[in-house]
Design a protein around this motif. Structure first.
Motif, PDB file in Angstrom:
ATOM      1  N   VAL A 128     -12.347  18.034  69.432  1.00 11.22           N
ATOM      2  CA  VAL A 128     -12.472  16.592  69.606  1.00 11.22           C
ATOM      3  C   VAL A 128     -11.925  15.817  68.412  1.00 11.22           C
ATOM      4  CG1 VAL A 128     -14.110  14.695  69.965  1.00 11.22           C
ATOM      5  CG2 VAL A 128     -14.424  16.884  71.161  1.00 11.22           C
ATOM      6  N   PHE A 129     -12.337  16.165  67.219  1.00 14.17           N
ATOM      7  CA  PHE A 129     -11.887  15.402  66.053  1.00 14.17           C
ATOM      8  C   PHE A 129     -10.384  15.540  65.851  1.00 14.17           C
ATOM      9  CE2 PHE A 129     -11.335  14.584  61.484  1.00 14.17           C
ATOM     10  CZ  PHE A 129     -11.882  13.316  61.423  1.00 14.17           C
ATOM     11  N   GLU A 130      -9.840  16.709  66.141  1.00 19.27           N
ATOM     12  CA  GLU A 130      -8.390  16.897  66.029  1.00 19.27           C
ATOM     13  C   GLU A 130      -7.634  15.988  66.988  1.00 19.27           C
ATOM     14  OE1 GLU A 130      -6.974  20.907  66.337  1.00 19.27           O
ATOM     15  OE2 GLU A 130      -8.045  21.560  64.538  1.00 19.27           O
ATOM     16  N   ALA A 131      -8.216  15.689  68.139  1.00 18.63           N
ATOM     17  CA  ALA A 131      -7.575  14.769  69.083  1.00 18.63           C
ATOM     18  C   ALA A 131      -7.838  13.314  68.708  1.00 18.63           C
ATOM     19  CB  ALA A 131      -8.082  15.034  70.493  1.00 18.63           C
ATOM     20  N   LEU A 132      -8.961  13.070  68.046  1.00 18.88           N
ATOM     21  CA  LEU A 132      -9.344  11.691  67.729  1.00 18.88           C
ATOM     22  C   LEU A 132      -8.478  11.088  66.631  1.00 18.88           C
ATOM     23  CD1 LEU A 132     -11.206   9.255  68.025  1.00 18.88           C
ATOM     24  CD2 LEU A 132     -12.852  10.415  66.524  1.00 18.88           C
ATOM     25  N   VAL A 133      -8.179  11.839  65.578  1.00 18.12           N
ATOM     26  CA  VAL A 133      -7.430  11.268  64.452  1.00 18.12           C
ATOM     27  C   VAL A 133      -6.066  10.737  64.883  1.00 18.12           C
ATOM     28  CG1 VAL A 133      -6.353  11.748  62.217  1.00 18.12           C
ATOM     29  CG2 VAL A 133      -8.658  12.589  62.698  1.00 18.12           C
ATOM     30  N   PRO A 134      -5.218  11.518  65.580  1.00 17.35           N
ATOM     31  CA  PRO A 134      -3.927  10.945  65.982  1.00 17.35           C
ATOM     32  C   PRO A 134      -4.071   9.802  66.969  1.00 17.35           C
ATOM     33  CG  PRO A 134      -4.226  13.134  66.919  1.00 17.35           C
ATOM     34  CD  PRO A 134      -5.320  12.955  65.924  1.00 17.35           C
ATOM     35  N   ALA A 135      -5.129   9.814  67.790  1.00 16.47           N
ATOM     36  CA  ALA A 135      -5.344   8.689  68.704  1.00 16.47           C
ATOM     37  C   ALA A 135      -5.647   7.414  67.920  1.00 16.47           C
ATOM     38  CB  ALA A 135      -6.477   9.004  69.674  1.00 16.47           C
ATOM     39  N   ILE A 136      -6.448   7.528  66.868  1.00 10.93           N
ATOM     40  CA  ILE A 136      -6.727   6.363  66.019  1.00 10.93           C
ATOM     41  C   ILE A 136      -5.447   5.883  65.347  1.00 10.93           C
ATOM     42  CG2 ILE A 136      -7.943   5.592  63.935  1.00 10.93           C
ATOM     43  CD1 ILE A 136     -10.202   7.565  64.733  1.00 10.93           C
ATOM     44  N   LEU A 137      -4.635   6.806  64.877  1.00 11.39           N
ATOM     45  CA  LEU A 137      -3.383   6.422  64.230  1.00 11.39           C
ATOM     46  C   LEU A 137      -2.468   5.676  65.192  1.00 11.39           C
ATOM     47  CD1 LEU A 137      -2.598   9.666  62.187  1.00 11.39           C
ATOM     48  CD2 LEU A 137      -3.410   7.477  61.284  1.00 11.39           C
ATOM     49  N   GLU A 138      -2.592   5.924  66.481  1.00 15.89           N
ATOM     50  CA  GLU A 138      -1.728   5.291  67.482  1.00 15.89           C
ATOM     51  C   GLU A 138      -2.248   3.935  67.960  1.00 15.89           C
ATOM     52  OE1 GLU A 138      -1.537   8.336  70.423  1.00 15.89           O
ATOM     53  OE2 GLU A 138      -0.099   9.556  69.301  1.00 15.89           O
ATOM     54  N   GLN A 139      -3.391   3.498  67.428  1.00 15.27           N
ATOM     55  CA  GLN A 139      -3.956   2.224  67.866  1.00 15.27           C
ATOM     56  C   GLN A 139      -3.058   1.053  67.455  1.00 15.27           C
ATOM     57  OE1 GLN A 139      -7.794   2.153  65.989  1.00 15.27           O
ATOM     58  NE2 GLN A 139      -8.798   3.273  67.626  1.00 15.27           N
ATOM     59  N   LYS A 140      -2.572   0.329  68.449  1.00 16.04           N
ATOM     60  CA  LYS A 140      -1.884  -0.954  68.255  1.00 16.04           C
ATOM     61  C   LYS A 140      -0.687  -0.882  67.298  1.00 16.04           C
ATOM     62  CE  LYS A 140      -6.103  -3.593  69.176  1.00 16.04           C
ATOM     63  NZ  LYS A 140      -5.744  -3.850  70.571  1.00 16.04           N
ATOM     64  N   HIS A 187      -2.495   4.352  52.832  1.00 18.10           N
ATOM     65  CA  HIS A 187      -1.552   3.232  52.731  1.00 18.10           C
ATOM     66  C   HIS A 187      -0.113   3.744  52.640  1.00 18.10           C
ATOM     67  CE1 HIS A 187      -0.308  -0.872  51.836  1.00 18.10           C
ATOM     68  NE2 HIS A 187       0.386  -0.405  50.810  1.00 18.10           N
ATOM     69  N   ARG A 188       0.110   4.767  51.808  1.00 18.87           N
ATOM     70  CA  ARG A 188       1.451   5.331  51.657  1.00 18.87           C
ATOM     71  C   ARG A 188       1.946   5.966  52.950  1.00 18.87           C
ATOM     72  NH1 ARG A 188       0.350   8.308  45.820  1.00 18.87           N
ATOM     73  NH2 ARG A 188       0.553   6.434  44.506  1.00 18.87           N
ATOM     74  N   ALA A 189       0.995   6.393  53.782  1.00 16.91           N
ATOM     75  CA  ALA A 189       1.365   6.981  55.075  1.00 16.91           C
ATOM     76  C   ALA A 189       1.526   5.920  56.155  1.00 16.91           C
ATOM     77  CB  ALA A 189       0.306   7.999  55.497  1.00 16.91           C
ATOM     78  N   GLY A 190       1.425   4.645  55.776  1.00 12.50           N
ATOM     79  CA  GLY A 190       1.635   3.567  56.738  1.00 12.50           C
ATOM     80  C   GLY A 190       0.427   3.257  57.594  1.00 12.50           C
ATOM     81  N   VAL A 191      -0.765   3.634  57.142  1.00 14.90           N
ATOM     82  CA  VAL A 191      -1.984   3.419  57.915  1.00 14.90           C
ATOM     83  C   VAL A 191      -2.740   2.239  57.315  1.00 14.90           C
ATOM     84  CG1 VAL A 191      -4.111   4.447  58.800  1.00 14.90           C
ATOM     85  CG2 VAL A 191      -2.097   5.890  58.379  1.00 14.90           C
ATOM     86  N   ASP A 192      -2.982   1.207  58.121  1.00 10.80           N
ATOM     87  CA  ASP A 192      -3.675   0.022  57.620  1.00 10.80           C
ATOM     88  C   ASP A 192      -5.156   0.323  57.392  1.00 10.80           C
ATOM     89  OD1 ASP A 192      -5.304  -1.005  60.188  1.00 10.80           O
ATOM     90  OD2 ASP A 192      -3.354  -0.239  60.826  1.00 10.80           O
ATOM     91  N   PRO A 193      -5.864  -0.538  56.639  1.00 11.67           N
ATOM     92  CA  PRO A 193      -7.276  -0.276  56.297  1.00 11.67           C
ATOM     93  C   PRO A 193      -8.188  -0.118  57.500  1.00 11.67           C
ATOM     94  CG  PRO A 193      -6.381  -1.951  54.847  1.00 11.67           C
ATOM     95  CD  PRO A 193      -5.334  -1.705  55.890  1.00 11.67           C
ATOM     96  N   LYS A 194      -7.952  -0.856  58.572  1.00 14.85           N
ATOM     97  CA  LYS A 194      -8.837  -0.749  59.739  1.00 14.85           C
ATOM     98  C   LYS A 194      -8.789   0.654  60.336  1.00 14.85           C
ATOM     99  CE  LYS A 194      -9.970  -3.014  64.133  1.00 14.85           C
ATOM    100  NZ  LYS A 194     -10.061  -1.784  64.922  1.00 14.85           N
TER     101      LYS A 194
END
Length: 315
Positions: A128-140, A187-194
């Motif tokens: 589950v967690f392995e699927a959740l992280v990339p899904a969060i990264l794909e948000q908006k 941040h360096r990976a392009g992931v915003d704080p939210k």
């Protein structure tokens, strides 16, 4: 399914099995949704057609090589401390848990796609967690940006893939590692704080999220959505992959409702319209989406320029 078991801890000695199903099985098309782009460090298709995956099982890391032998058979070779556990769960990964015997769509496009692709499965990774992280990264965000973030973070913080994995493959890091990734590295990976906060928050309760594998779909979705920052779209994306939910509909997707409308009605739909139109297809709404995609029948006219890729590193 015959298994040759390696000695404990001998990552270089493979565990071999051949999975033989009693119905058609399309390996590549069924598992395509598990990859995050061609350069995904945890999912790779090589020039010989083999599908390579890495995962972190409760018993340890694993690398697997999957190849289609015939219309109903798949060979699996796995390396690492998690190899035996992975092989034991292989039927779920290959969609044996979810038959489509009661799926009888009336729309001619779906009916024809279902007839032509009887081997399309809904995989169930159980991670589950392995699927959740990339899904969060794909948000908006644009998919290109999300895949780049996943690739950078897994490459930097994952562990080496056991066995003779293709160059660049890594095992996704465990929840405790995601919890400790500094904000500036996100941040360096392009992931915003939210999104980074959502990942770290989910990592804190990762053990409770893994329990959703044994829950009914509605209960599992509620557990996932209890994490701040995880909404219906993200929960559905996880359910499709980790839980093998053939009905999980990604409501809130930027393109999905319009694609469904154009493909089946010749006009766009919004989310409420899509939900209402697909209601008769329960419990196979996601299966219908995959049939449209894999059969090449998914239609969405282009009316303007492609969405720009936002670089959050400048924010």
């Amino acid at each position: 399914m015959s298994v040759l078991v390696a000695a404990s801890g001998e990552a270089a000695v493979p565990v071999d099995t051949v999975h033989r199903s009693d119905r058609p099985l399309l390996l590549a098309a069924s598992l395509a949704t598990l990859g995050r782009g061609r350069a995904d460090p945890s999912h790779r298709v090589t020039a010989d057609g083999a599908l390579w995956r890495t995962s972190l099982m409760p018993s340890g890391p694993v690398t697997c090589r999957l190849t289609q032998l015939d219309a109903t058979s798949v060979h699996c070779r796995a390396w690492g401390d998690g190899a035996v556990e992975f092989v034991d769960a292989l039927p779920d990964l290959l969609g044996e848990h979810s038959a489509a015997t009661d799926f009888a769509p009336e729309h001619p496009v779906l009916a024809e796609a279902h007839r032509r692709l009887p081997g399309l499965r809904i995989p169930r990774t159980g991670r589950v967690f392995e699927a959740l992280v990339p899904a969060i990264l794909e948000q908006k965000v644009h998919g290109i940006a999300a895949r780049a973030s996943w690739r950078r973070l897994v490459t930097a913080y994952g562990s080496p893939a056991p066995g003779p994995a293709p160059d660049g493959m890594r095992v996704p890091p465990p929840a405790q590692v995601w919890r400790r990734i500094p904000s500036w590295e996100f941040h360096r990976a392009g992931v915003d704080p939210k999104r980074s906060r959502t990942i770290v928050t989910a990592a804190v309760v990762a053990d409770r999220l893994e329990q959703t594998v044994a829950m009914e779909p509605a209960e599992a979705a509620a557990r996932l959505r209890a994490v701040p920052g995880v909404g219906p779209w993200t929960a559905a994306e996880v359910a499709q992959r980790a839980l093998g939910d053939a009905d999980a509909l990604s409501v809130g997707d930027f393109h999905l409702a319009a694609m469904v409308g154009w493909s089946l009605l010749g006009r766009p739909l919004d989310d409420p319209g899509m939900v209402a139109y697909l209601e008769p297809l329960r419990p196979h709404r996601y299966r219908a989406i995959r049939l449209l995609e894999v059969s090449g029948q998914a239609v969405k006219p282009k009316f303007g320029p492609r969405t720009a890729v936002t670089d959050h590193r400048d924010h």
